[in-house]
Write a protein that holds these residues in place. Structure first.
Motif, short mmCIF file in Angstrom:
data_model
loop_
_atom_site.label_atom_id
_atom_site.label_comp_id
_atom_site.label_asym_id
_atom_site.label_seq_id
_atom_site.Cartn_x
_atom_site.Cartn_y
_atom_site.Cartn_z
N ARG A 198 95.90 13.73 -88.44
CA ARG A 198 96.12 13.66 -89.89
C ARG A 198 95.85 14.99 -90.57
O ARG A 198 96.65 15.44 -91.40
CB ARG A 198 95.22 12.57 -90.49
CG ARG A 198 95.54 11.17 -90.05
CD ARG A 198 95.00 10.16 -91.03
NE ARG A 198 93.56 10.14 -91.09
CZ ARG A 198 92.79 9.21 -90.54
NH1 ARG A 198 93.35 8.24 -89.85
NH2 ARG A 198 91.48 9.23 -90.66
N ILE A 445 85.46 8.33 -81.45
CA ILE A 445 86.77 8.99 -81.48
C ILE A 445 86.91 9.95 -80.32
O ILE A 445 87.99 10.06 -79.69
CB ILE A 445 86.95 9.73 -82.82
CG1 ILE A 445 86.92 8.73 -83.99
CG2 ILE A 445 88.25 10.51 -82.84
CD1 ILE A 445 88.01 7.71 -83.97
N ASP A 449 89.88 9.82 -77.52
CA ASP A 449 90.81 10.92 -77.35
C ASP A 449 90.72 11.55 -75.96
O ASP A 449 91.66 12.23 -75.53
CB ASP A 449 90.56 12.00 -78.41
CG ASP A 449 90.89 11.50 -79.81
OD1 ASP A 449 91.57 10.45 -79.93
OD2 ASP A 449 90.46 12.15 -80.80
N VAL A 459 93.19 1.33 -82.47
CA VAL A 459 93.97 2.48 -82.89
C VAL A 459 95.06 2.02 -83.85
O VAL A 459 95.54 0.89 -83.77
CB VAL A 459 94.58 3.19 -81.65
CG1 VAL A 459 95.65 2.32 -81.00
CG2 VAL A 459 95.14 4.54 -82.01
N THR A 460 95.40 2.89 -84.78
CA THR A 460 96.52 2.62 -85.69
C THR A 460 97.83 3.04 -85.02
O THR A 460 97.84 3.85 -84.10
CB THR A 460 96.35 3.37 -87.01
OG1 THR A 460 96.22 4.78 -86.73
CG2 THR A 460 95.12 2.87 -87.76
N ASP A 462 100.22 4.90 -86.11
CA ASP A 462 100.57 6.30 -86.26
C ASP A 462 99.79 7.17 -85.27
O ASP A 462 100.33 8.14 -84.74
CB ASP A 462 100.32 6.76 -87.70
CG ASP A 462 98.84 6.73 -88.05
OD1 ASP A 462 98.26 5.63 -88.04
OD2 ASP A 462 98.28 7.80 -88.35
N ARG A 463 98.53 6.84 -85.01
CA ARG A 463 97.75 7.61 -84.03
C ARG A 463 98.23 7.33 -82.61
O ARG A 463 98.21 8.23 -81.76
CB ARG A 463 96.26 7.26 -84.16
CG ARG A 463 95.36 8.04 -83.20
CD ARG A 463 95.37 9.50 -83.53
NE ARG A 463 94.53 10.28 -82.63
CZ ARG A 463 94.97 10.92 -81.55
NH1 ARG A 463 96.27 10.85 -81.23
NH2 ARG A 463 94.14 11.62 -80.80
N TRP A 464 98.69 6.12 -82.36
CA TRP A 464 99.15 5.79 -81.01
C TRP A 464 100.38 6.62 -80.62
O TRP A 464 100.57 6.92 -79.44
CB TRP A 464 99.46 4.31 -80.90
CG TRP A 464 100.16 3.97 -79.61
CD1 TRP A 464 101.45 3.63 -79.43
CD2 TRP A 464 99.55 3.96 -78.31
NE1 TRP A 464 101.70 3.42 -78.10
CE2 TRP A 464 100.55 3.61 -77.39
CE3 TRP A 464 98.26 4.22 -77.84
CZ2 TRP A 464 100.31 3.52 -76.03
CZ3 TRP A 464 98.02 4.13 -76.48
CH2 TRP A 464 99.04 3.78 -75.59
N SER A 466 101.00 9.76 -81.02
CA SER A 466 100.60 11.01 -80.37
C SER A 466 99.90 10.74 -79.04
O SER A 466 100.05 11.52 -78.09
CB SER A 466 99.68 11.81 -81.29
OG SER A 466 98.53 11.06 -81.65
N ARG A 524 104.85 13.42 -87.93
CA ARG A 524 104.20 12.49 -87.00
C ARG A 524 104.72 12.69 -85.58
O ARG A 524 103.95 12.63 -84.61
CB ARG A 524 104.43 11.05 -87.45
CG ARG A 524 103.62 10.64 -88.66
CD ARG A 524 103.95 9.21 -89.05
NE ARG A 524 103.70 8.29 -87.95
CZ ARG A 524 104.08 7.01 -87.95
NH1 ARG A 524 104.74 6.53 -88.98
NH2 ARG A 524 103.81 6.25 -86.94
N SER A 527 103.06 15.66 -83.91
CA SER A 527 101.61 15.72 -84.01
C SER A 527 100.97 16.18 -82.71
O SER A 527 100.06 17.02 -82.70
CB SER A 527 101.06 14.35 -84.41
OG SER A 527 101.47 13.98 -85.70
#
Length: 592
Positions: A198, A445, A449, A459-460, A462-464, A466, A524, A527
């Protein structure tokens, strides 16, 4: 009686005229006509259907009846309730201090409305502009008592050297302007949570400045450039969670927060922007390990297919027995279940073909050969495919499966607090023993990662994206995104904004345009590469693949050897049983 009523009415009218004299008598007709024409012109420029007049007894009261719009008179200077009228409202004030609103919702709804203020000769326009700027109300224009002669309007201009501008009606200059279209390099106070992807810090090689990147940071950076403003990021080194940033936004210490304001957070919507992204909030589960090769033989034998094969075997055996002599004389259970020709035929092995076979028997042999080709080809394809890429073990399908598979879900204390506050029904299905709560959210986190296999994670969506991009370089993916186990499928993401941000409407328009142009989707999608470029994520295989074994070892065929041993034992048992039965028959015949 009639005369008494008439007398009372006359008395009431006289008292009313005494207490409420005609306002139009106090004002000059020429000034009224000039202001009326001004309001008509302003209505043509930007339509309004409601007049909101603050203050007592001024020229605006008398001219309001000549406009075909609704009029609300607020003589006390404030409304003790939320404003529920139309947003197409023109605000008129009888003097500079007439407006004394204090209700937050009303102030927010009327913040952008145009204001026309009637000021006296001893009032300087700059002081009025300064007074309204403290309340963050910027669409301000003023007229004096000599407006009918001078035709001059004083308009506030907040980012120029001169805080107001004199505009003559004969000129074609606008009275009200969108002040924040050009902020003349004024700062916008922001703070980032520095959670990749983000928002991420990097040092510009050309200028040596510390800058922000990431799809949220890029959104706000582009907005600052669009308004010709600068970003005042404080502090730049430390990470902050959402609650810390939101508290500063609510207390007006920050204009914006570069973090995630979602529908899960129990926060006032006044401090949230228009949603700029819709995503999900699901579990990131470990992919079960591959089955060992010795269990592949069990996997390819489906019970239903095996049952159909046994039925086909019995049918072919019966047809072979009948086809040889066209009679049921040799039909018995032993001849059906231990038919040598049918067994070897289905296994794709050679078998004796009787001479002078009739047409019926040849047709049965054709069916037998066709069935053997289908069955051996199917199982050979299954066997080679599973040996090349063995299937995974059973997956987690429900929240109760965590206990069955002895897995743990890593979750931060902040997330536990939020999910408990909103009384999430899916989260209540999780057992407390299956959760590992981290008070240090940065540690949780970091484990996620780094693809730590001791836990599963939340996980959301949008994060998934990447994370999935990173796993493409793995020999074997470690985690998968479970669409079946989600705490919410409709997670709206917004930017925290302070309540009375005067350019909120411009920022929300900016969000819509950036999404419409596809820039948010592009950021995105890149990312992961941004994280690699900045050294946040290593471009390496974190799956720790095992060394490739070039040949099959004894352990890989252990199940086949076990099946073979069981078959040999069963064959020996049948052979001994047959010898025993034959010897028993001979002894019985001898005794007879």
């Amino acid at each position: 009686m009639t005369w008494l009523v008439v007398l009372l009415l006359l008395l009431g009218r006289t008292k009313a005229q005494f207490h409420f004299p005609n306002i139009s008598d106090r004002s000059e007709p020429d000034l009224e006509e000039s202001l009326l024409q001004l309001l008509v012109n302003l209505q043509k420029e930007e339509f309004f259907d409601t007049l909101l007049i603050y203050g007592e007894d001024c020229v605006f009261h008398s001219i309001s009846k000549h406009l075909e719009v609704s009029t609300v008179l607020i003589s006390m200077g404030s409304t003790p309730y939320d404003w529920d009228f139309s947003s197409l409202t023109m605000i008129l004030s009888c003097y500079s201090e007439a407006e004394k609103e204090y209700t937050n919702r009303t102030l927010m709804k009327l913040q952008r409305n145009r204001r026309l203020i009637y000021i006296q000769k001893d009032i300087h326009p700059e002081s009025v502009c300064y007074s309204y700027s403290l309340k963050e109300q910027y669409n301000i224009a003023m007229v004096r008592e000599d407006f009918k002669d001078s035709q001059v309007i004083y308009a506030c201009r907040f980012f120029l050297d001169s805080k107001f501008e004199e505009i003559n009606l004969a000129e074609s200059r606008p009275i009200y302007m969108e002040t924040f279209r050009n902020m003349h390099r004024k700062p916008i106070k922001v703070k980032a949570d520095l959670l990749a992807p983000r928002s991420m810090l990097y040092v510009d090689k050309n200028t040596g400045e510390t800058k922000l990147t990431g799809y949220m940071a890029n959104l706000i950076s582009n907005f600052a450039e669009r308004l010709n403003a600068t970003l005042d990021v404080e502090p730049k080194e430390n990470k902050s969670n959402f609650h810390e940033i939101l508290e500063k936004v609510i207390s007006d210490q920050l204009d914006m927060g570069i973090t995630m304001h979602t529908t899960l957070h129990n926060a006032p919507l006044d401090t949230a922007s228009y949603p700029f992204m819709l995503t999900t909030y699901c579990l990131m589960l470990q992919i079960p390990s591959k089955l060992p090769y010795n269990k592949v033989y069990e996997m390819i034998v489906d019970p239903l297919v095996l049952g159909i094969t046994l039925v086909l075997f019995c049918i072919l055996s019966v047809l072979l027995i009948y086809g040889r002599k066209r009679s049921w004389h040799d039909l018995s259970l032993a001849n059906v279940l231990l038919n040598d020709v049918s067994l070897r035929g289905l296994l794709g092995q050679s078998f004796p073909f009787p001479l002078n076979s009739n047409g019926h028997l040849k047709l049965v042999f054709i069916i037998l050969c066709f069935a053997s080709v289908l069955m051996t080809t199917m199982y050979d394809a299954y066997l080679q495919s599973f040996f090349t890429n063995p299937p995974s073990g059973p997956h987690i399908r429900t929240y109760q499966d965590f206990s069955r598979f002895r897995q743990k879900l890593a979750i931060t204390g902040i997330e536990v607090e939020i999910l408990n506050k909103i009384n999430n029904s899916k989260f209540r299905e999780m057992k407390r023993d299956d959760l590992v709560v981290f008070d240090d959210w940065e540690e949780c986190i970091r484990l996620r990662d780094s693809f730590n296999l001791n836990y599963s994670y939340i996980v959301t969506g949008d994060r998934w994206s990447s994370i999935a991009e990173h796993q493409k370089i793995f020999k074997q993916p470690l985690f998968y995104f479970s669409n079946d186990l989600c705490f919410t499928r409709l997670l709206y993401m917004s930017i925290p904004l302070r309540r009375h941000l005067p350019y909120r409407h411009l920022f929300e328009d900016h969000i819509l345009r950036q999404n419409e142009f596809g820039l948010v989707h592009y950021w995105r999608g890149h990312s992961f590469f941004d994280m690699v470029r900045l050294g946040i994520t290593p471009l390496e295989d974190l799956s720790h693949p095992k060394a490739y074994e070039k040949s099959i070892i004894m352990e890989d065929v252990s199940r086949i050897l076990q099946f073979y041993l069981c078959g040999m034992v069963f064959s020996i048992f049948c052979f001994l049983l047959e010898l025993g039965v034959a010897r028993w028959k001979r002894r019985r015949g001898t005794s007879v």
